[in-house]
Design an enzyme around this catalytic site. Sequence first.
Site, PDB file in Angstrom:
ATOM      1  N   GLY A  14      31.879-113.576  10.985  1.00 24.50           N
ATOM      2  CA  GLY A  14      30.523-113.536  11.526  1.00 24.50           C
ATOM      3  C   GLY A  14      30.358-112.250  12.331  1.00 24.50           C
ATOM      4  O   GLY A  14      31.305-111.462  12.446  1.00 24.50           O
ATOM      5  N   GLN A  15      29.179-112.025  12.901  1.00 24.48           N
ATOM      6  CA  GLN A  15      28.991-110.738  13.585  1.00 24.48           C
ATOM      7  C   GLN A  15      29.888-110.606  14.825  1.00 24.48           C
ATOM      8  O   GLN A  15      30.459-109.538  15.058  1.00 24.48           O
ATOM      9  CB  GLN A  15      27.531-110.427  13.878  1.00 24.48           C
ATOM     10  N   VAL A  16      30.059-111.659  15.594  1.00 21.17           N
ATOM     11  CA  VAL A  16      30.959-111.572  16.758  1.00 21.17           C
ATOM     12  C   VAL A  16      32.425-111.632  16.300  1.00 21.17           C
ATOM     13  O   VAL A  16      33.275-110.891  16.798  1.00 21.17           O
ATOM     14  CB  VAL A  16      30.642-112.690  17.778  1.00 21.17           C
ATOM     15  N   ALA A  63      29.678-120.730  14.322  1.00 23.35           N
ATOM     16  CA  ALA A  63      28.600-121.640  14.735  1.00 23.35           C
ATOM     17  C   ALA A  63      27.585-121.733  13.615  1.00 23.35           C
ATOM     18  O   ALA A  63      27.515-120.853  12.745  1.00 23.35           O
ATOM     19  CB  ALA A  63      27.914-121.120  16.003  1.00 23.35           C
ATOM     20  N   TYR A  64      26.835-122.812  13.649  1.00 18.79           N
ATOM     21  CA  TYR A  64      25.647-122.913  12.794  1.00 18.79           C
ATOM     22  C   TYR A  64      24.556-122.180  13.574  1.00 18.79           C
ATOM     23  O   TYR A  64      24.085-122.662  14.609  1.00 18.79           O
ATOM     24  CB  TYR A  64      25.294-124.392  12.585  1.00 18.79           C
ATOM     25  N   THR A 104      24.764-120.323  24.238  1.00 14.07           N
ATOM     26  CA  THR A 104      23.514-119.600  24.064  1.00 14.07           C
ATOM     27  C   THR A 104      22.516-119.786  25.205  1.00 14.07           C
ATOM     28  O   THR A 104      22.506-120.836  25.862  1.00 14.07           O
ATOM     29  CB  THR A 104      22.851-120.068  22.742  1.00 14.07           C
ATOM     30  N   ASP A 105      21.673-118.788  25.372  1.00 13.40           N
ATOM     31  CA  ASP A 105      20.523-118.880  26.275  1.00 13.40           C
ATOM     32  C   ASP A 105      19.560-119.988  25.844  1.00 13.40           C
ATOM     33  O   ASP A 105      18.767-120.469  26.646  1.00 13.40           O
ATOM     34  CB  ASP A 105      19.780-117.539  26.295  1.00 13.40           C
ATOM     35  N   TYR A 128      18.985-126.302  17.545  1.00 11.30           N
ATOM     36  CA  TYR A 128      20.125-125.396  17.720  1.00 11.30           C
ATOM     37  C   TYR A 128      20.594-125.416  19.182  1.00 11.30           C
ATOM     38  O   TYR A 128      21.790-125.593  19.460  1.00 11.30           O
ATOM     39  CB  TYR A 128      19.720-123.975  17.298  1.00 11.30           C
ATOM     40  N   LYS A 132      24.217-126.718  20.618  1.00  9.17           N
ATOM     41  CA  LYS A 132      25.132-125.850  21.369  1.00  9.17           C
ATOM     42  C   LYS A 132      25.442-126.453  22.742  1.00  9.17           C
ATOM     43  O   LYS A 132      26.569-126.366  23.223  1.00  9.17           O
ATOM     44  CB  LYS A 132      24.529-124.438  21.522  1.00  9.17           C
TER      45      LYS A 132
HETATM   46  N1  LIG Z   1      23.255-114.618  17.040  1.00 10.23           N
HETATM   47  C1  LIG Z   1      22.712-114.763  18.234  1.00 10.23           C
HETATM   48  O1  LIG Z   1      21.638-114.212  18.543  1.00 10.23           O
HETATM   49  C2  LIG Z   1      23.407-115.598  19.292  1.00 10.23           C
HETATM   50  C3  LIG Z   1      22.782-115.770  20.549  1.00 10.23           C
HETATM   51  C4  LIG Z   1      23.428-116.530  21.507  1.00 10.23           C
HETATM   52  C5  LIG Z   1      24.665-117.106  21.242  1.00 10.23           C
HETATM   53  N2  LIG Z   1      25.241-116.926  20.022  1.00 10.23           N
HETATM   54  C6  LIG Z   1      26.525-117.565  19.771  1.00 10.23           C
HETATM   55  O2  LIG Z   1      27.498-116.553  19.539  1.00 10.23           O
HETATM   56  C7  LIG Z   1      28.502-117.042  18.639  1.00 10.23           C
HETATM   57  C8  LIG Z   1      28.691-116.056  17.506  1.00 10.23           C
HETATM   58  O3  LIG Z   1      27.441-115.955  16.807  1.00 10.23           O
HETATM   59  P1  LIG Z   1      27.209-114.904  15.630  1.00 10.23           P
HETATM   60  O4  LIG Z   1      25.866-114.310  15.865  1.00 10.23           O
HETATM   61  O5  LIG Z   1      28.400-114.039  15.472  1.00 10.23           O
HETATM   62  O6  LIG Z   1      27.085-115.920  14.393  1.00 10.23           O
HETATM   63  P2  LIG Z   1      27.169-115.601  12.838  1.00 10.23           P
HETATM   64  O7  LIG Z   1      27.121-114.149  12.577  1.00 10.23           O
HETATM   65  O8  LIG Z   1      26.157-116.503  12.196  1.00 10.23           O
HETATM   66  O9  LIG Z   1      28.626-116.109  12.472  1.00 10.23           O
HETATM   67  C9  LIG Z   1      28.965-117.456  12.507  1.00 10.23           C
HETATM   68  C10 LIG Z   1      30.174-117.672  11.630  1.00 10.23           C
HETATM   69  O10 LIG Z   1      30.428-119.086  11.580  1.00 10.23           O
HETATM   70  C11 LIG Z   1      30.681-119.419  10.233  1.00 10.23           C
HETATM   71  N3  LIG Z   1      30.355-120.818   9.953  1.00 10.23           N
HETATM   72  C12 LIG Z   1      29.154-121.424  10.039  1.00 10.23           C
HETATM   73  N4  LIG Z   1      29.241-122.711   9.624  1.00 10.23           N
HETATM   74  C13 LIG Z   1      30.543-122.896   9.256  1.00 10.23           C
HETATM   75  C14 LIG Z   1      31.264-123.989   8.721  1.00 10.23           C
HETATM   76  N5  LIG Z   1      30.678-125.172   8.476  1.00 10.23           N
HETATM   77  N6  LIG Z   1      32.571-123.835   8.464  1.00 10.23           N
HETATM   78  C15 LIG Z   1      33.181-122.640   8.696  1.00 10.23           C
HETATM   79  N7  LIG Z   1      32.553-121.570   9.176  1.00 10.23           N
HETATM   80  C16 LIG Z   1      31.242-121.689   9.458  1.00 10.23           C
HETATM   81  C17 LIG Z   1      29.768-118.515   9.455  1.00 10.23           C
HETATM   82  O11 LIG Z   1      30.150-118.476   8.096  1.00 10.23           O
HETATM   83  P3  LIG Z   1      29.005-118.194   6.987  1.00 10.23           P
HETATM   84  O12 LIG Z   1      28.546-116.789   7.231  1.00 10.23           O
HETATM   85  O13 LIG Z   1      29.717-118.419   5.691  1.00 10.23           O
HETATM   86  O14 LIG Z   1      27.918-119.206   7.255  1.00 10.23           O
HETATM   87  C18 LIG Z   1      29.956-117.200  10.186  1.00 10.23           C
HETATM   88  O15 LIG Z   1      31.100-116.509   9.755  1.00 10.23           O
HETATM   89  C19 LIG Z   1      28.033-118.430  18.204  1.00 10.23           C
HETATM   90  O16 LIG Z   1      28.650-119.398  19.013  1.00 10.23           O
HETATM   91  C20 LIG Z   1      26.542-118.420  18.507  1.00 10.23           C
HETATM   92  O17 LIG Z   1      26.035-119.716  18.730  1.00 10.23           O
HETATM   93  C21 LIG Z   1      24.646-116.170  19.040  1.00 10.23           C
END
Ligand SMILES: NC(=O)c1ccc[n+]([C@@H]2O[C@H](COP(=O)([O-])OP(=O)(O)OC[C@H]3O[C@@H](n4cnc5c(N)ncnc54)[C@H](OP(=O)(O)O)[C@@H]3O)[C@@H](O)[C@H]2O)c1
Length: 302
Positions: A14-16, A63-64, A104-105, A128, A132
């Site tokens: 994922g991005q993080v 995360a989803y 998350t916020d 969502y 969380k």
């Molecule tokens: N993005 C934001 O703006 C944001 C803001 C606040 C907090 N956060 C938190 O920061 C953290 C990192 O977020 P991110 O933006 O890096 O998320 P992301 O890019 O969507 O990456 C999430 C990863 O989780 C994997 N995943 C999802 N469902 C899964 C499942 N059932 N089994 C195995 N893997 C699964 C995804 O795989 P696939 O790609 O195959 O689905 C992806 O690799 C998360 O906890 C998120 O809630 C994010």
Amino acid sequence: MSKRPRILIVGAYGQVGRELQRSFADAGEIIARDRDTVDLAAPDQVRSMVGDSAPDVILNAAAYTAVDRAESEPDIAMAVNALASGILAEEALRAGALLVHYSTDYVFDGSKAGPWVETDVPNPLNVYGASKLAGEEAIRRAGGKYLIFRTSWVYGPHGQNFLLTMLRLGQECESLNIVDDQFGAPTSSIELADATRAIVSGVLAGQFGAPSSWAGLYHMTCGGSVSWCGFARAIFARADNLLHGKVPVVKPIVSAEYPTPAKRPRNSLLSNEMLNTRFSVQLAPWEVALDTVILRLADTAY
Ligand SMILES: NC(=O)c1ccc[n+]([C@@H]2O[C@H](COP(=O)([O-])OP(=O)(O)OC[C@H]3O[C@@H](n4cnc5c(N)ncnc54)[C@H](OP(=O)(O)O)[C@@H]3O)[C@@H](O)[C@H]2O)c1
């Protein structure tokens, strides 16, 4: 800790997760896991992933994250964001590992005038955010060593995010209408990963003392505040090279003019004071972090 720690990164692509792989590359033995090796919605798979890895540290970046889709898929969002997080925490406790998790916020309803602090009462506006928040509570209940970092508006060089969407739309559209009445701190995956690395390294080196003095929930975002519209304008002001001079006009709109299935908080700003005080860690102001990500993209574009 004298031996090289075993570091399990969940959601490693994922991005993080990708930035955690970069930042922790020399921190220990990295075990990278993602959807192709584990389905987090399957509790047995989560348990055996941790059991087989025998980690010292679990970095859970999975995360989803499909905020609008979660409104029509609440069960999957809950399974991944709440249940799987709780199981990871139980397994971390069994393995004697530190669990690092992101939240998350969107656990807040956005109604506060100033930045949200860790003791403010959450009240999520969407599925969502609720899933969380349930994940945070499950981790706390498990009773192991954990760090939960609540962050906001995450973007970076990889994955699906606002910056990359703007760069794509910027090439396709003459003008873009962007919401100007939601405020927050865009936080780059690079800053998030590097701050996590600094804190985890300190914890493993015993720099912060016993878990009772550092374990818990912290807000972790870049500095400053901006609206989505302001963020879009800042992106286009810096992305001339990436867009080959084709910069769209950005028009401010209010949230009501851009209805989405999930409601979003008006004020997403998180105070980082507790993080700074406890760990002496401060993420860059959002404009500086954006410069770094744009530079990284420019480096890889040529
Ligand atoms: N993005 C934001 O703006 C944001 C803001 C606040 C907090 N956060 C938190 O920061 C953290 C990192 O977020 P991110 O933006 O890096 O998320 P992301 O890019 O969507 O990456 C999430 C990863 O989780 C994997 N995943 C999802 N469902 C899964 C499942 N059932 N089994 C195995 N893997 C699964 C995804 O795989 P696939 O790609 O195959 O689905 C992806 O690799 C998360 O906890 C998120 O809630 C994010």
